[in-house]
Design an enzyme around this catalytic site. Structure first.
Site, PDB file in Angstrom:
ATOM      1  N   SER A   1      10.693 106.022  42.396  1.00 17.79           N
ATOM      2  CA  SER A   1       9.260 106.255  42.214  1.00 17.79           C
ATOM      3  C   SER A   1       8.573 106.048  43.552  1.00 17.79           C
ATOM      4  CB  SER A   1       8.695 105.259  41.188  1.00 17.79           C
ATOM      5  OG  SER A   1       7.276 105.258  41.205  1.00 17.79           O
TER       6      SER A   1
ATOM      7  N   TYR B   1       8.053  96.856  38.533  1.00 13.76           N
ATOM      8  CA  TYR B   1       8.441  98.264  38.602  1.00 13.76           C
ATOM      9  C   TYR B   1       8.758  98.690  40.041  1.00 13.76           C
ATOM     10  CZ  TYR B   1       8.200 103.290  37.457  1.00 13.76           C
ATOM     11  OH  TYR B   1       8.478 104.631  37.267  1.00 13.76           O
ATOM     12  N   ALA B   2       7.900  98.293  40.977  1.00 15.78           N
ATOM     13  CA  ALA B   2       8.115  98.636  42.384  1.00 15.78           C
ATOM     14  C   ALA B   2       9.396  98.007  42.916  1.00 15.78           C
ATOM     15  CB  ALA B   2       6.913  98.199  43.222  1.00 15.78           C
TER      16      ALA B   2
END
Length: 246
Positions: A141, A154-155
């Site tokens: 992402s 998430y990162a």
């Protein structure tokens, strides 16, 4: 057809980008193994593909559970006989600002989005190595390349996916296995449903095309990296974000 006679495994293939990719790959001649935790949605997607004349089957699995993944991989190989392409697409979000992020939510996102990629790759890699050829495509992402407010977990997971991708490209390249990653920007899926409309408007204005990406945009990137046209591309991260300003 670009994927004629190829067997493709797509994790998170019951919904969103994975479901669109399953249909696109099937239309390009592949037989599809849909892997998802959502049994109802997975079975429905496999049936939809059958109705389009695409050979597909659903396999339920929790990608964060290594033993569950091994059992699933055995079933896939028993049914299809081989695996040519693995799309590690499964992912979840549990967003919160750092001081409000629960440890359990941090761990769950890491377990699915990072450990899940490891588990599935480890399960299917021996088959690819025995074939002397294969494609592994991992979903990262732009949060993994540049960070994102409210997405510490998430990162971190998506940055880890990039690290694994580049490591595996070096480990497996000489054995005929290409490993690449796709890093989507903001894509019109259920994952952005919690983002306020005002913020989405600002995001659109940060993109030269002034729109969000579509699942088809990402699926087409998967298709290119899965095809023979990308045979000399290894260890890269393909950003599918419309040229979003960083």
């Amino acid at each position: 057809m670009r994927l004629q006679y190829k067997t493709v495994v797509i994790t998170g293939g019951a919904n969103g980008i994975g479901a669109v990719a399953a249909k696109l790959f099937g239309k390009n001649g592949a037989q599809i193994a849909i892997v998802d935790f959502d049994k109802k949605a997975g079975e429905a997607k496999a049936q939809q593909l059958h109705e389009l004349g695409i050979e597909a089957a659903f396999f339920q699995a929790d990608v964060s559970d290594s033993e569950n993944v091994k059992e699933m991989a055995t079933k896939v190989i028993e049914q299809f006989g081989k695996v040519d392409i693995l799309i590690n697409n499964a992912g979840i979000t549990k967003d919160a600002m750092m001081l409000k992020l629960e440890v359990d939510d941090f761990k769950r996102v890491i377990d699915v989005n990072l450990t899940g990629v490891f588990n599935c790759t480890q399960a299917f890699l021996p088959t690819m190595l025995s074939q002397g050829k294969g494609k592994i495509i991992n979903t990262s992402s732009i949060a993994g390349t540049g960070g994102n407010i409210g997405q510490t977990n998430y990162a971190a997971a998506k940055a880890g996916v990039i690290g694994m991708t580049r490591t595996w490209a070096k480990e497996f390249g000489r054995q005929g296995i290409n490993v690449n990653a796709v890093a989507p920007g903001f894509i019109e899926t259920d994952m952005i449903d919690t983002i306020p409309e005002k913020i989405l408007g600002q995001i659109k204005m940060m993109t030269p095309y002034t729109r969000l990406g579509t699942p088809e945009d990402v699926a087409n990137a998967y298709l290119f990296l899965a095809s023979d046209e990308s045979d000399f591309i290894n260890g890269t991260v393909l950003e599918v974000d419309g040229g979003m300003l960083k």
